[in-house]
Design an enzyme around this catalytic site. Sequence first.
Site, PDB file in Angstrom:
ATOM      1  N   ASP A 439       0.831  -1.207   0.000  1.00 44.85           N
ATOM      2  CA  ASP A 439       0.000   0.000   0.000  1.00 44.85           C
ATOM      3  C   ASP A 439       0.868   1.262   0.000  1.00 44.85           C
ATOM      4  O   ASP A 439       2.087   1.204   0.267  1.00 44.85           O
ATOM      5  CB  ASP A 439      -0.894  -0.039   1.251  1.00 44.85           C
ATOM      6  CG  ASP A 439      -2.242   0.621   1.031  1.00 44.85           C
ATOM      7  OD1 ASP A 439      -2.344   1.459   0.132  1.00 44.85           O
ATOM      8  OD2 ASP A 439      -3.174   0.295   1.790  1.00 44.85           O
ATOM      9  N   ASP A 496     -10.615   1.810  -3.885  1.00 45.00           N
ATOM     10  CA  ASP A 496     -11.177   1.466  -2.578  1.00 45.00           C
ATOM     11  C   ASP A 496     -12.696   1.435  -2.634  1.00 45.00           C
ATOM     12  O   ASP A 496     -13.344   1.129  -1.627  1.00 45.00           O
ATOM     13  CB  ASP A 496     -10.735   2.484  -1.514  1.00 45.00           C
ATOM     14  CG  ASP A 496      -9.380   2.116  -0.916  1.00 45.00           C
ATOM     15  OD1 ASP A 496      -8.879   1.023  -1.217  1.00 45.00           O
ATOM     16  OD2 ASP A 496      -8.833   2.925  -0.147  1.00 45.00           O
TER      17      ASP A 496
HETATM   18  C1  DGJ Z   1      -5.964   1.675   1.787  1.00 43.26           C
HETATM   19  C2  DGJ Z   1      -6.269   0.491   0.930  1.00 43.26           C
HETATM   20  O1  DGJ Z   1      -6.679   0.894  -0.315  1.00 43.26           O
HETATM   21  C3  DGJ Z   1      -7.296  -0.377   1.645  1.00 43.26           C
HETATM   22  O2  DGJ Z   1      -7.698  -1.434   0.819  1.00 43.26           O
HETATM   23  C4  DGJ Z   1      -6.681  -0.876   2.914  1.00 43.26           C
HETATM   24  O3  DGJ Z   1      -5.607  -1.739   2.633  1.00 43.26           O
HETATM   25  C5  DGJ Z   1      -6.231   0.296   3.758  1.00 43.26           C
HETATM   26  N1  DGJ Z   1      -5.406   1.212   3.036  1.00 43.26           N
HETATM   27  C6  DGJ Z   1      -5.487  -0.170   4.972  1.00 43.26           C
HETATM   28  O4  DGJ Z   1      -5.011   0.873   5.702  1.00 43.26           O
END
Ligand code: DGJ
Length: 692
Positions: A439, A496
Amino acid sequence: MSQHYRLDTKSQTLVLAERDGRMAQIVYLGAALPQAQSLADVAQAYEIDVTGGMLDAAPELSICPEASQTFPGQNGMIIRSNAGTLMTPRFRAHDAQVTDAAIVLAYKDDTNGLTYTAQFKAVGDVFELSARLVSDDPIHLQWLSAPVVPAPQNARDMIEFSGRWIGEFQTDTTPWLAGARLRNNRTGRTGHEHFPALIVPSVGTTNTSGDALAFHYDWSGGHQMIAEELPDGRRQVQFGNAPDTERHAGHTFETATLYVTHSQNGLNGCATAFQRHVRDAIVQFPDANRPRPVHYNCWEAIYFDHDIDQLKDIATRAAELGAERFVLDDGWFGKRDDDTTSLGDWTIDPRKYPDGLQPLIDHIHAQDMRFGIWFEPEMVNPESDLYRAHPDWVLGALDQPLGRQQMVLDISKPEVREYLYTHIADILTNYDVDYIKWDHNRVLPVADADQARGFYALVDRLRHDFPTVEIESCSSGGGRIDFGVLSRTHRVWLSDSNDAIERLKIQHNAALFLPLVVTGSHIGPRECHTSGRIIPIEFRAWVAAQRHMGFEMDPRELTDHETTVLTRVTQWWKDNRDWTSQADILRLNSDDPAVISEMQLAKDGAQFVVFAGRWAASDQISPRPIRLDGLDPDALYKLSLVNSDEADKASRIDTGLLTGHLTLSGAYLMSHGLTLPSRFPNSMWVIKGEKQ
Ligand code: DGJ
């Protein structure tokens, strides 16, 4: 004296012409030319006349337009001496290396001690272009474009890409006007805001017909694009790393790769060239024969609230639904109970996992799933042991505004990379890890090319030492998606947003570049956490089944009906993934804006599936026919509804597809189109087609 060079992909030709030792120009990039075509005549035909209001000769729109040639637009290179003086290079031909698959042209400016090299490669049906500048003395680079491509003058508009968190891959249609259209991404990452791509469609081009020229620049550190119409009407397209991101004087500078493809079959021709290129030439799966596993990701089920018994229960249920890989998301390390703390402290939290991760992993393996784990290596929370020990490892000033409560580590520093490597390698060595979700949740405080290079170096080292581990590129969803990151990773977390309506749109546009195998798509909680919408399980399931499928809800929330639907759709996905993973995704023209449709057409053309996603009510009463693409007009196709049992009260009579199958020719399907039964909004018809 002129030199001409020719490079061919499967269906395209690129011609370069170099006159009197000056920088070459791309004088043709389009549909394949016959071998008998004289390149000298192509070059001659490309020349524009000289008339009133012009110089006595039109300055060449070369692969690196030069101020020293009185070029009337944006230059391909802007450099300064170490002392800060603007340089005006004047390059002359030095060397040319030509093979069937590549052309490398080198130019020298002896006065300034500079060598510029442009590389053109033909791979599959895509041209790969890059440039390199070497200087005897240290210089400052402001801007270096990948070899500059002339854009067609029969285009009225260009298609650009923008976006935001949970709204990635939006398209913008911008008109070609006199002067330059400039996109300068200062975020230091590929970004939600500026996906590095451009499509130049000729007037009248649709998804399925017409000419288009498409570009993608594969740099994860933020790019700049210039699309400019010169006073004489010629147009140029430049792509390079965002300006001024080389923060130190140096001897050698390189662009990333610019991918260019031309289509005579509408936007789908460009889309399928890029999809195939990513799938077949860019992504390196550890085991290419292993089917893409159905994912379970626990983020939206538990967030930071890790409890091993609950996770085991979730894992058991996820496996029963059909999941084959379990990804433990954020919250397993340091003292991370929310997003204010612990990034950088990559040791397992003993409060949550007193016996380490092994008990959970054993349970996951017992369910026949593999185990994946989340990291956000480039980040640090001020509230962390790492920050307290090494505030000097932070990129930018210490009093900078935080982003999601976090700062960025300066991973151009070898000691920072070493720290991160050691901690990640420790987990990968001690546990059977199949997958990393990598991430990156904030923009950089300063755009710095060394940061992207540091990221690449760290991933490359981990991949070298742990070659069976797959990696997902996530950056608050789709903030780091480009072919550069995809040459090092195996999946992108597209967004997301698990809202099926939003996702349908995002993945439809992303298919202009990305194949199914790399595009993650999950079924989220019943009440979507990013939109508040409650969307029927059927629609959520089929939208996820359009790409690399996964689940992200808490399976304990599922009703019996939801469980049945999810299990059935997941089984359909598994039954078909062998061929859909290799299929072309063809975006279908939307004669009804309330319906977004695509086809996945098997490599051998013998079968296809149509996904017709109704995300709103139509203006007219009945669904409009959906015109298909890519079929053999003379062949007959047997069509059946995969999910006829999902018919709702919107449909009052049994039409052909609801009760049985229809056999229709490719000609009919592509010109008239397929008329589908009525359906309430937030629904997906899935139609299977088999060539007879
Ligand atoms: C942002 C990501 O896009 C989510 O899927 C998740 O992994 C969160 N971060 C975790 O902090």
